[in-house]
Write a protein that holds these residues in place. Structure first.
Motif, short mmCIF file in Angstrom:
data_model
loop_
_atom_site.label_atom_id
_atom_site.label_comp_id
_atom_site.label_asym_id
_atom_site.label_seq_id
_atom_site.Cartn_x
_atom_site.Cartn_y
_atom_site.Cartn_z
N ALA A 161 0.83 -1.21 0.00
CA ALA A 161 0.00 0.00 0.00
C ALA A 161 0.86 1.26 0.00
N PHE A 162 1.95 1.22 0.76
CA PHE A 162 2.86 2.39 0.82
C PHE A 162 3.51 2.61 -0.53
N ARG A 163 3.96 1.54 -1.18
CA ARG A 163 4.59 1.67 -2.50
C ARG A 163 3.58 2.20 -3.53
N ALA A 164 2.33 1.73 -3.43
CA ALA A 164 1.31 2.21 -4.37
C ALA A 164 1.06 3.70 -4.20
N ASP A 165 1.04 4.17 -2.95
CA ASP A 165 0.82 5.60 -2.72
C ASP A 165 2.02 6.43 -3.16
N LEU A 166 3.22 5.89 -3.04
CA LEU A 166 4.40 6.60 -3.56
C LEU A 166 4.28 6.80 -5.07
N ARG A 167 3.77 5.78 -5.77
CA ARG A 167 3.58 5.92 -7.21
C ARG A 167 2.53 6.99 -7.52
N ARG A 168 1.48 7.02 -6.74
CA ARG A 168 0.44 8.04 -6.94
C ARG A 168 1.00 9.45 -6.72
N LEU A 169 1.79 9.60 -5.66
CA LEU A 169 2.37 10.90 -5.36
C LEU A 169 3.36 11.35 -6.43
N ASN A 170 3.94 10.40 -7.12
CA ASN A 170 4.97 10.70 -8.11
C ASN A 170 4.41 10.96 -9.50
#
Length: 209
Positions: A77-86
């Motif tokens: 979930a954290f990695r997915a949100d990092l992609r969204r933020l990027n």
């Protein structure tokens, strides 16, 4: 997959791992800034004393600052949100144009799970933290670079710390003005109506920008 507005009650927004990363990072950042204030502001320095201990707290809280995010990489979930933020899409530019025009209605600001302001803040804060870490290491380990570099590192470190404090104050002020956003970070879930209003392009449980 249903939209937030089609979800009755509450919608899951953040996983336990994401909330732990946020809390730990906030604690380390708070300790780093508080110890810096005690080192640079004479009234606080006199009040607190024990300068060597304060220096040690400042050094280690700064050195450990990236640790929560690095540990959080084990969370999907954290990695997915990092992609969204990027990712910055056309709707983010629309959000920014609307936000920069006073008096514009907030319902004209399309956003996915994170709005453009949150994306810009996350990118700026991450970059600033890395620069602070690099310049701090040059100041801590004096043998790493010549005096000219260390002098420049001190200048950048001090002024960037001031800028970071101002930006963080704005971040906290925005959070204080949005109880549901704070509840989402505290409990992991938000009200479906809030999600539909503030993040209309967000599809819970589905990858989006």
């Amino acid at each position: 997959m249903p939209r937030p507005s089609e979800h009755p009650g509450r919608v899951r927004r953040f996983s336990p791992a994401e909330r732990r990363v946020h809390r730990t990072t906030a604690a380390l950042m708070g300790l780093c800034l508080a110890s810096a204030a005690c080192l640079y502001l004479p009234p606080l320095a006199e009040l607190v004393g024990r300068r060597r201990l304060v220096v040690t707290l400042h050094e280690w809280s700064g050195l450990l600052l990236p640790a929560p995010a690095l540990a959080g990489l084990v969370s999907r979930a954290f990695r997915a949100d990092l992609r969204r933020l990027n990712r910055f899409g056309p709707h983010d530019r629309t959000w920014l144009r609307s936000a920069l025009r006073p008096g514009r209605r907030t319902d004209g600001r399309p956003a996915g799970k994170f709005n453009a302001g949150q994306k810009l803040y996350a990118g700026w804060a991450a970059g600033a933290a890395l620069v602070m870490l690099g310049t701090g290491l040059l100041m801590w380990f004096t043998g790493l670079a010549p005096l000219f570099w260390r002098t420049g590192a001190t200048f950048v470190h001090d002024w960037l710390a001031l800028a970071l404090a101002v930006v963080l104050a704005g971040h906290v002020t925005k959070a204080l003005g949005d109880p549901e956003a704070r509840r989402g970070m505290r409990t992991g879930s938000v009200d479906g109506a809030w999600a539909a209003r503030e993040h209309p392009l967000w599809r819970p449980g589905r990858h989006e920008t």
